[in-house]
Scaffold this motif. Sequence first.
Motif, PDB file in Angstrom:
ATOM      1  N   SER A  30       0.840  -1.198   0.000  1.00 21.14           N
ATOM      2  CA  SER A  30       0.000   0.000   0.000  1.00 21.14           C
ATOM      3  C   SER A  30       0.871   1.243   0.000  1.00 21.14           C
ATOM      4  O   SER A  30       1.866   1.312   0.730  1.00 21.14           O
ATOM      5  CB  SER A  30      -0.861   0.046   1.269  1.00 21.14           C
ATOM      6  OG  SER A  30      -1.806  -0.979   1.259  1.00 21.14           O
ATOM      7  N   SER A  68       1.159   5.025   1.015  1.00 26.08           N
ATOM      8  CA  SER A  68       0.586   6.077   1.864  1.00 26.08           C
ATOM      9  C   SER A  68       0.936   7.439   1.266  1.00 26.08           C
ATOM     10  O   SER A  68       2.118   7.803   1.187  1.00 26.08           O
ATOM     11  CB  SER A  68       1.145   5.956   3.282  1.00 26.08           C
ATOM     12  OG  SER A  68       0.992   7.189   3.948  1.00 26.08           O
ATOM     13  N   CYS A  87      -2.886  -0.872  -3.110  1.00 29.55           N
ATOM     14  CA  CYS A  87      -3.828   0.006  -2.417  1.00 29.55           C
ATOM     15  C   CYS A  87      -3.220   1.387  -2.231  1.00 29.55           C
ATOM     16  O   CYS A  87      -1.996   1.530  -2.132  1.00 29.55           O
ATOM     17  CB  CYS A  87      -4.142  -0.517  -1.008  1.00 29.55           C
ATOM     18  SG  CYS A  87      -4.616  -2.228  -0.924  1.00 29.55           S
ATOM     19  N   HIS A 134      -3.267   4.367   0.515  1.00 29.64           N
ATOM     20  CA  HIS A 134      -3.535   4.494   1.949  1.00 29.64           C
ATOM     21  C   HIS A 134      -3.593   5.981   2.291  1.00 29.64           C
ATOM     22  O   HIS A 134      -2.665   6.728   2.009  1.00 29.64           O
ATOM     23  CB  HIS A 134      -2.391   3.782   2.673  1.00 29.64           C
ATOM     24  CG  HIS A 134      -2.424   3.793   4.152  1.00 29.64           C
ATOM     25  ND1 HIS A 134      -2.897   2.739   4.901  1.00 29.64           N
ATOM     26  CD2 HIS A 134      -2.007   4.721   5.052  1.00 29.64           C
ATOM     27  CE1 HIS A 134      -2.760   3.008   6.186  1.00 29.64           C
ATOM     28  NE2 HIS A 134      -2.230   4.219   6.302  1.00 29.64           N
ATOM     29  N   ASP A 169      -3.970   8.788   5.164  1.00 24.86           N
ATOM     30  CA  ASP A 169      -3.808   8.998   6.603  1.00 24.86           C
ATOM     31  C   ASP A 169      -4.538  10.249   7.058  1.00 24.86           C
ATOM     32  O   ASP A 169      -4.172  11.364   6.686  1.00 24.86           O
ATOM     33  CB  ASP A 169      -2.318   9.135   6.941  1.00 24.86           C
ATOM     34  CG  ASP A 169      -1.595   7.811   6.851  1.00 24.86           C
ATOM     35  OD1 ASP A 169      -2.003   6.868   7.545  1.00 24.86           O
ATOM     36  OD2 ASP A 169      -0.635   7.718   6.055  1.00 24.86           O
ATOM     37  N   ASP A 217      -7.789   2.808   1.098  1.00 23.60           N
ATOM     38  CA  ASP A 217      -7.927   2.540   2.534  1.00 23.60           C
ATOM     39  C   ASP A 217      -7.791   3.846   3.304  1.00 23.60           C
ATOM     40  O   ASP A 217      -6.791   4.562   3.148  1.00 23.60           O
ATOM     41  CB  ASP A 217      -6.808   1.595   3.003  1.00 23.60           C
ATOM     42  CG  ASP A 217      -6.955   0.183   2.463  1.00 23.60           C
ATOM     43  OD1 ASP A 217      -8.059  -0.195   2.035  1.00 23.60           O
ATOM     44  OD2 ASP A 217      -5.942  -0.545   2.486  1.00 23.60           O
ATOM     45  N   HIS A 241      -7.151   5.502   6.872  1.00 22.66           N
ATOM     46  CA  HIS A 241      -6.616   5.215   8.206  1.00 22.66           C
ATOM     47  C   HIS A 241      -6.946   6.413   9.097  1.00 22.66           C
ATOM     48  O   HIS A 241      -6.298   7.453   9.003  1.00 22.66           O
ATOM     49  CB  HIS A 241      -5.101   4.984   8.082  1.00 22.66           C
ATOM     50  CG  HIS A 241      -4.397   4.765   9.389  1.00 22.66           C
ATOM     51  ND1 HIS A 241      -3.013   4.794   9.485  1.00 22.66           N
ATOM     52  CD2 HIS A 241      -4.854   4.501  10.646  1.00 22.66           C
ATOM     53  CE1 HIS A 241      -2.660   4.563  10.747  1.00 22.66           C
ATOM     54  NE2 HIS A 241      -3.756   4.398  11.467  1.00 22.66           N
ATOM     55  N   LEU A 248      -4.566  -3.280  11.235  1.00 29.15           N
ATOM     56  CA  LEU A 248      -3.416  -2.446  10.870  1.00 29.15           C
ATOM     57  C   LEU A 248      -2.538  -2.251  12.107  1.00 29.15           C
ATOM     58  O   LEU A 248      -2.978  -1.628  13.080  1.00 29.15           O
ATOM     59  CB  LEU A 248      -3.925  -1.094  10.351  1.00 29.15           C
ATOM     60  CG  LEU A 248      -2.900  -0.030   9.996  1.00 29.15           C
ATOM     61  CD1 LEU A 248      -2.157  -0.405   8.731  1.00 29.15           C
ATOM     62  CD2 LEU A 248      -3.579   1.314   9.786  1.00 29.15           C
ATOM     63  N   GLN A 271      -2.056  -5.840   8.075  1.00 33.29           N
ATOM     64  CA  GLN A 271      -1.272  -4.757   7.487  1.00 33.29           C
ATOM     65  C   GLN A 271      -0.284  -4.240   8.534  1.00 33.29           C
ATOM     66  O   GLN A 271      -0.621  -4.194   9.717  1.00 33.29           O
ATOM     67  CB  GLN A 271      -2.170  -3.579   7.080  1.00 33.29           C
ATOM     68  CG  GLN A 271      -3.242  -3.904   6.060  1.00 33.29           C
ATOM     69  CD  GLN A 271      -3.944  -2.646   5.531  1.00 33.29           C
ATOM     70  OE1 GLN A 271      -3.810  -1.555   6.081  1.00 33.29           O
ATOM     71  NE2 GLN A 271      -4.683  -2.810   4.450  1.00 33.29           N
ATOM     72  N   ASP A 279       2.160  -0.800   9.159  1.00 41.10           N
ATOM     73  CA  ASP A 279       2.249   0.574   8.661  1.00 41.10           C
ATOM     74  C   ASP A 279       3.336   1.349   9.392  1.00 41.10           C
ATOM     75  O   ASP A 279       3.271   1.522  10.606  1.00 41.10           O
ATOM     76  CB  ASP A 279       0.873   1.225   8.912  1.00 41.10           C
ATOM     77  CG  ASP A 279       0.772   2.640   8.375  1.00 41.10           C
ATOM     78  OD1 ASP A 279       1.679   3.073   7.647  1.00 41.10           O
ATOM     79  OD2 ASP A 279      -0.237   3.304   8.697  1.00 41.10           O
ATOM     80  N   VAL A 330       2.424  -1.362   4.350  1.00 39.03           N
ATOM     81  CA  VAL A 330       1.994   0.015   4.086  1.00 39.03           C
ATOM     82  C   VAL A 330       3.174   0.951   4.304  1.00 39.03           C
ATOM     83  O   VAL A 330       3.849   0.865   5.329  1.00 39.03           O
ATOM     84  CB  VAL A 330       0.863   0.433   5.061  1.00 39.03           C
ATOM     85  CG1 VAL A 330       0.380   1.843   4.736  1.00 39.03           C
ATOM     86  CG2 VAL A 330      -0.286  -0.565   5.026  1.00 39.03           C
TER      87      VAL A 330
END
Length: 214
Positions: free
Chosen positions: A5, A7, A30, A32, A34, A63, A65, A134, A172, A174, A194
Motif C-alpha cells: 500500500s 501512503s 492500495c 492508503h 492517513d 484505505d 486510516h 493495521l 497490514q 504501517d 503500508v
Amino acid sequence: MKQVSASILSANWLKLGEELKRAEEAGCDCIHVDITDGHFVSNLTMGMDITRAVCNFTGLRTDVHLMIEEPGRFIAAFADTGADSITFHHEATAHPFELIREIKKHGKLAGVALDPATPVEAIEHYLDQVDLVLLVAVCVGFGGQKFIDAVDEKIKRLAKMRKDKGLHFEIQVDGGINTGNGAEKRALGVDNLVGGSMIFLSEDIKETVRLLKT
Ligand code: DX5
Ligand code: ZN
C-alpha cells in the motif's frame, strides 16, 4: 497474499495525480490515506475532500486510516468519499462493535488499527468482526520514522490468533517499512506492507515495489 500500500502522506501533493499513477504503474495494490485531527495525534494531514479526489481518480483500492478521536462522528463522511475501507484506532473508541457495524452498514471493509504499545490481545474479542488489522509500527501520525522492533512480536501473535481462530482478516503493517525489512515482516505474517517514504521517496519505485512483493 503479498500486497503493498502506498501512503500518500509522503507524496508530492502538488502532483498528487501523477503520484497516484506512479504508485499504480509500479504495482501498488492500495492507496492508503492517513487522516489525523491534531488531538489523537499531534499532526494535521488530510480530510474528506482530498480523500474523495483520490478515490475518484485512482483505480486501486483505497484505505482510509483514521487517526482521530471519536471516529464514529466521521464514518458516514468518509464512507461518502468513495473509500473502500475505513480503519479506526482501537485506542480511540470504547465502542468498537458499534463502529464496525456502522462501517459495514455503509458497505465498506472495516479495519482496526493499533498503536505500537497496544497489545494485540486488546482486540481479540472482536477479531472475527473485522476485515483488516493495521499494526502501526512507528509513533502514530508521522512518516519517515524507524520501525519499532517490539511490533514484530505483535505480528507473530496476531498471525497465530488468526490461524488458531480460523479467521481471514488481512494483516497490514504501517510505518518504517523499506526494502531492507519488508521480506522479514512478510515472513512473520504480514499480508500488506503500508508505507509512504519507501514508495514516494524511492529512486526507483517499480523496483522498490517489486522487492516488497517478493
Ligand atoms: C504513520 C502513518 C503512515 C505513514 C508511514 O502513522 O499511518 O501511513 O505514512 O510512513 P513511512 O512509510 O514513511 O514510515
Ligand atoms: Zn497510516
